[in-house]
Scaffold this motif. Sequence first.
Motif, PDB file in Angstrom:
ATOM      1  N   SER A  92       0.770  -1.340  -0.002  1.00 17.61           N
ATOM      2  CA  SER A  92       0.086   0.059  -0.025  1.00 17.61           C
ATOM      3  C   SER A  92       1.044   1.122  -0.068  1.00 17.61           C
ATOM      4  O   SER A  92       0.146   2.342  -0.258  1.00 17.61           O
ATOM      5  N   LEU A  93       2.211   1.085   0.059  1.00 13.06           N
ATOM      6  CA  LEU A  93       2.973   2.653   0.333  1.00 13.06           C
ATOM      7  C   LEU A  93       2.856   3.218  -0.870  1.00 13.06           C
ATOM      8  O   LEU A  93       2.827   4.643  -0.700  1.00 13.06           O
ATOM      9  N   PRO A  94       3.166   2.728  -2.049  1.00 10.29           N
ATOM     10  CA  PRO A  94       2.866   3.644  -3.285  1.00 10.29           C
ATOM     11  C   PRO A  94       1.573   4.497  -3.122  1.00 10.29           C
ATOM     12  O   PRO A  94       1.439   5.630  -3.511  1.00 10.29           O
ATOM     13  N   LEU A  95       0.513   3.687  -3.011  1.00 12.97           N
ATOM     14  CA  LEU A  95      -0.762   4.471  -2.883  1.00 12.97           C
ATOM     15  C   LEU A  95      -0.912   5.330  -1.822  1.00 12.97           C
ATOM     16  O   LEU A  95      -1.412   6.518  -1.825  1.00 12.97           O
ATOM     17  N   ARG A  96      -0.321   5.060  -0.562  1.00 12.14           N
ATOM     18  CA  ARG A  96      -0.023   6.036   0.515  1.00 12.14           C
ATOM     19  C   ARG A  96       0.297   7.276   0.079  1.00 12.14           C
ATOM     20  O   ARG A  96      -0.402   8.461   0.495  1.00 12.14           O
ATOM     21  N   LYS A  97       1.422   7.330  -0.656  1.00 11.11           N
ATOM     22  CA  LYS A  97       2.247   8.436  -1.124  1.00 11.11           C
ATOM     23  C   LYS A  97       1.357   9.170  -2.059  1.00 11.11           C
ATOM     24  O   LYS A  97       1.239  10.566  -2.012  1.00 11.11           O
ATOM     25  N   GLU A  98       0.563   8.352  -2.822  1.00 11.82           N
ATOM     26  CA  GLU A  98      -0.254   9.125  -3.835  1.00 11.82           C
ATOM     27  C   GLU A  98      -1.280   9.693  -3.149  1.00 11.82           C
ATOM     28  O   GLU A  98      -1.831  10.885  -3.660  1.00 11.82           O
ATOM     29  N   LEU A  99      -1.856   9.227  -2.193  1.00  8.55           N
ATOM     30  CA  LEU A  99      -3.011   9.934  -1.481  1.00  8.55           C
ATOM     31  C   LEU A  99      -2.602  11.302  -0.658  1.00  8.55           C
ATOM     32  O   LEU A  99      -3.275  12.179  -0.857  1.00  8.55           O
ATOM     33  N   GLU A 100      -1.235  11.128  -0.305  1.00  6.51           N
ATOM     34  CA  GLU A 100      -0.709  12.292   0.212  1.00  6.51           C
ATOM     35  C   GLU A 100      -0.608  13.641  -0.593  1.00  6.51           C
ATOM     36  O   GLU A 100      -0.907  14.764  -0.331  1.00  6.51           O
ATOM     37  N   ARG A 101      -0.056  12.996  -1.898  1.00  2.00           N
ATOM     38  CA  ARG A 101       0.132  14.108  -3.027  1.00  2.00           C
ATOM     39  C   ARG A 101      -1.202  14.582  -3.276  1.00  2.00           C
ATOM     40  O   ARG A 101      -1.212  15.831  -3.373  1.00  2.00           O
ATOM     41  N   LEU A 102      -2.284  13.757  -3.557  1.00  2.00           N
ATOM     42  CA  LEU A 102      -3.369  14.301  -4.061  1.00  2.00           C
ATOM     43  C   LEU A 102      -4.080  15.423  -2.959  1.00  2.00           C
ATOM     44  O   LEU A 102      -4.533  16.416  -3.300  1.00  2.00           O
TER      45      LEU A 102
ATOM     46  N   TRP B  90     -12.570   3.905   4.437  1.00  2.00           N
ATOM     47  CA  TRP B  90     -12.476   3.294   3.351  1.00  2.00           C
ATOM     48  C   TRP B  90     -10.986   3.083   3.090  1.00  2.00           C
ATOM     49  O   TRP B  90     -10.070   3.681   3.621  1.00  2.00           O
ATOM     50  N   GLY B  91     -10.644   2.177   2.096  1.00  2.00           N
ATOM     51  CA  GLY B  91      -9.264   1.724   1.881  1.00  2.00           C
ATOM     52  C   GLY B  91      -8.611   2.991   1.041  1.00  2.00           C
ATOM     53  O   GLY B  91      -9.226   3.840   0.563  1.00  2.00           O
ATOM     54  N   ILE B  92      -7.110   2.719   1.140  1.00  2.00           N
ATOM     55  CA  ILE B  92      -6.356   4.089   0.467  1.00  2.00           C
ATOM     56  C   ILE B  92      -6.840   4.254  -1.205  1.00  2.00           C
ATOM     57  O   ILE B  92      -7.014   5.125  -1.557  1.00  2.00           O
ATOM     58  N   ALA B  93      -6.991   2.971  -1.752  1.00  2.00           N
ATOM     59  CA  ALA B  93      -7.178   3.073  -3.065  1.00  2.00           C
ATOM     60  C   ALA B  93      -8.673   3.944  -3.528  1.00  2.00           C
ATOM     61  O   ALA B  93      -8.866   4.573  -4.320  1.00  2.00           O
ATOM     62  N   HIS B  94      -9.448   3.445  -2.612  1.00  2.00           N
ATOM     63  CA  HIS B  94     -11.084   4.033  -2.547  1.00  2.00           C
ATOM     64  C   HIS B  94     -10.614   5.570  -2.388  1.00  2.00           C
ATOM     65  O   HIS B  94     -11.272   6.584  -3.089  1.00  2.00           O
TER      66      HIS B  94
ATOM     67  N   GLY C 276       7.542   0.646  12.380  1.00  2.00           N
ATOM     68  CA  GLY C 276       7.227   1.165  11.214  1.00  2.00           C
ATOM     69  C   GLY C 276       5.796   0.699  10.738  1.00  2.00           C
ATOM     70  O   GLY C 276       5.289   1.059   9.673  1.00  2.00           O
ATOM     71  N   MET C 277       4.975   0.200  11.881  1.00  2.00           N
ATOM     72  CA  MET C 277       3.419  -0.016  11.281  1.00  2.00           C
ATOM     73  C   MET C 277       2.500   0.997  11.448  1.00  2.00           C
ATOM     74  O   MET C 277       2.946   2.040  12.097  1.00  2.00           O
TER      75      MET C 277
ATOM     76  N   GLN D 114      -6.989  -3.883   5.177  1.00  2.00           N
ATOM     77  CA  GLN D 114      -6.749  -4.289   3.415  1.00  2.00           C
ATOM     78  C   GLN D 114      -5.513  -3.464   3.326  1.00  2.00           C
ATOM     79  O   GLN D 114      -4.714  -4.042   2.450  1.00  2.00           O
ATOM     80  N   ASP D 115      -5.021  -2.620   3.932  1.00  2.00           N
ATOM     81  CA  ASP D 115      -3.845  -1.721   3.592  1.00  2.00           C
ATOM     82  C   ASP D 115      -2.635  -1.861   4.489  1.00  2.00           C
ATOM     83  O   ASP D 115      -1.717  -1.080   4.524  1.00  2.00           O
ATOM     84  N   GLY D 116      -2.995  -2.904   5.550  1.00  2.00           N
ATOM     85  CA  GLY D 116      -1.839  -3.234   6.368  1.00  2.00           C
ATOM     86  C   GLY D 116      -1.900  -2.720   7.997  1.00  2.00           C
ATOM     87  O   GLY D 116      -0.942  -2.917   8.744  1.00  2.00           O
ATOM     88  N   ASP D 117      -2.843  -1.838   8.131  1.00  2.00           N
ATOM     89  CA  ASP D 117      -3.010  -1.315   9.370  1.00  2.00           C
ATOM     90  C   ASP D 117      -3.384  -2.383  10.273  1.00  2.00           C
ATOM     91  O   ASP D 117      -4.402  -3.169  10.225  1.00  2.00           O
ATOM     92  N   LEU D 118      -2.836  -2.236  11.468  1.00  2.00           N
ATOM     93  CA  LEU D 118      -3.179  -3.284  12.577  1.00  2.00           C
ATOM     94  C   LEU D 118      -4.236  -2.888  13.491  1.00  2.00           C
ATOM     95  O   LEU D 118      -3.912  -1.732  14.167  1.00  2.00           O
ATOM     96  N   CYS D 119      -5.378  -3.373  13.827  1.00  2.00           N
ATOM     97  CA  CYS D 119      -6.142  -2.953  14.874  1.00  2.00           C
ATOM     98  C   CYS D 119      -6.163  -3.718  16.085  1.00  2.00           C
ATOM     99  O   CYS D 119      -6.135  -4.973  15.802  1.00  2.00           O
ATOM    100  N   ILE D 120      -5.926  -3.182  17.214  1.00  2.00           N
ATOM    101  CA  ILE D 120      -6.024  -4.208  18.214  1.00  2.00           C
ATOM    102  C   ILE D 120      -7.060  -3.741  19.347  1.00  2.00           C
ATOM    103  O   ILE D 120      -7.296  -2.413  19.356  1.00  2.00           O
TER     104      ILE D 120
END
Length: 489
Positions: free
Chosen positions: A206-216, A235-239, A464-465, A477-483
């Motif tokens: 998900s890292l490339p999409l996360r960077k794209e989200l921050e840029r947009l 919603w997920g990063i892609a959404h 790094g999580m 779905q984007d790797g976030d850990l929920c506890i």
Amino acid sequence: MFCCLRAMRRLCLEKILLQCILQSRTLSGADAINALRPFYFAVHPDFFGQHPKEREVNENSLKRLNGYLENLQKPGFRSFKPTQLTFYVRERERNSSNVQESFSASGFRAVSFTLHTRDLLSTVLDILNSCSLSTEHIQSLNVNSQSHKEARSTVNRPIKWDKTYYSFTGFKDPEEELEQAQRVETTLISWLDDNEASAVKKLKKSLPLRKELERLKFELSHQLQLSDIRWQRSWGIAHRCSQLHSLGRLVQQRPEVLKNVKGRTVVFTDRSGMSAAGHIMLGTMDVHHHWTKIFERLPNYYKLQKRLLFLEDRISQLLGGIQVIYIEELQPLLTLEEYYETLDSFYNKLCDSRLLFHPRSLRGLQMILESDRYAPSLHEFGHFTIPTVCDPATLQWFIFAKAQEARENLKRKEEMMISEKELIDTSAEKFSLDRLYKEPSVSSAQMIDCCKRLLEESLPYLQGMHLCISHFYSVLQDGDLCIPWNWKN
């Protein structure tokens, strides 16, 4: 010889009889869905449209529940890790259930329970009983409704070997494995150990999409001079990227309609309009035409917002200077029009009642209005929750009686917010987290307790999580850990 034949015949009959009994206790997937209809009706996210926090919790828990039910129907399924779920139930009356439960700020009953059953029938009964829902209709599904305890403890296999068989052969006893699964509760360390690899893999992807989200987000915020861009739901990063791309296309095609958004916050949500907090809502299911209409109506929304602020001020004057506020995190998602109607109705009721409050006697105190409550209450953060239908005499007595306690709670709120921020920063730094955050349904007191206990642990898994404090365990779905905030060690 005849003795041997009789013994074999008896053994075969016992085997057939046992299988018949076991089959009479099983449910098909379709039967399970039918049996859970009262449960789905009580917790389905579609019924929580104006309560985003509760809706999000129920959405996530339903996903995990559906996965659990699907696994139970898979041939040879043997993984029975206890699964803890939390649901908000559309019910107002408390009951005497032994299940851990509490009530949200919106008045819904929060039910938490752990699933560790290995058949559909026991699972369905567990769910219904945990939510205090009737199980009588299950009898109509041609299910042998013997005691829940017996159905839970029976293992679906034709032969029950003596314990010595497993001692001599070295094979594992299925009944013993089941009992251990029922006794063992998921711990933070064991869950992280099992799910770290999956989370890291999803996070890297998900890292490339996360960077794209921050840029947009940065480019649109700068171009439109927005205060912020938010999302009501997780919603997920892609959404999210897709939604920002859609807004970007509208900016290119119709730049003139966005001239009035300066200094505002845009929120992507389930419907379009302006929220009670004054944010521009863009419905994710709406097309550009609907968004364009909202941007064109902004001048009218701003005029209505001024009238709304004036109405809040008039109510404040009638109630001794108490401040009328709207808290996004705690209140239902209302449009500006809906909130104005709520305020107007309450104001007219106050004018008719002619309550007597000493001017400015309640300055420094806060209140919110709720249309789905019937009795006033005092929140742990110090604000009053006042129903729009509250009897004026009851309202006056309640505010007078709780005013001092409200002031003390407001002081504690300030201290709690500072403590929460410090603990979040300290925890993120200690574990080298890229991000540490909480779901809106997790209170500050719960977050503080969670962080304090986390700081006592050594958790190299978290470096790094992205860690989300929630009510359940999950890898997004984007790797976030929920506890869960009340995790066990």
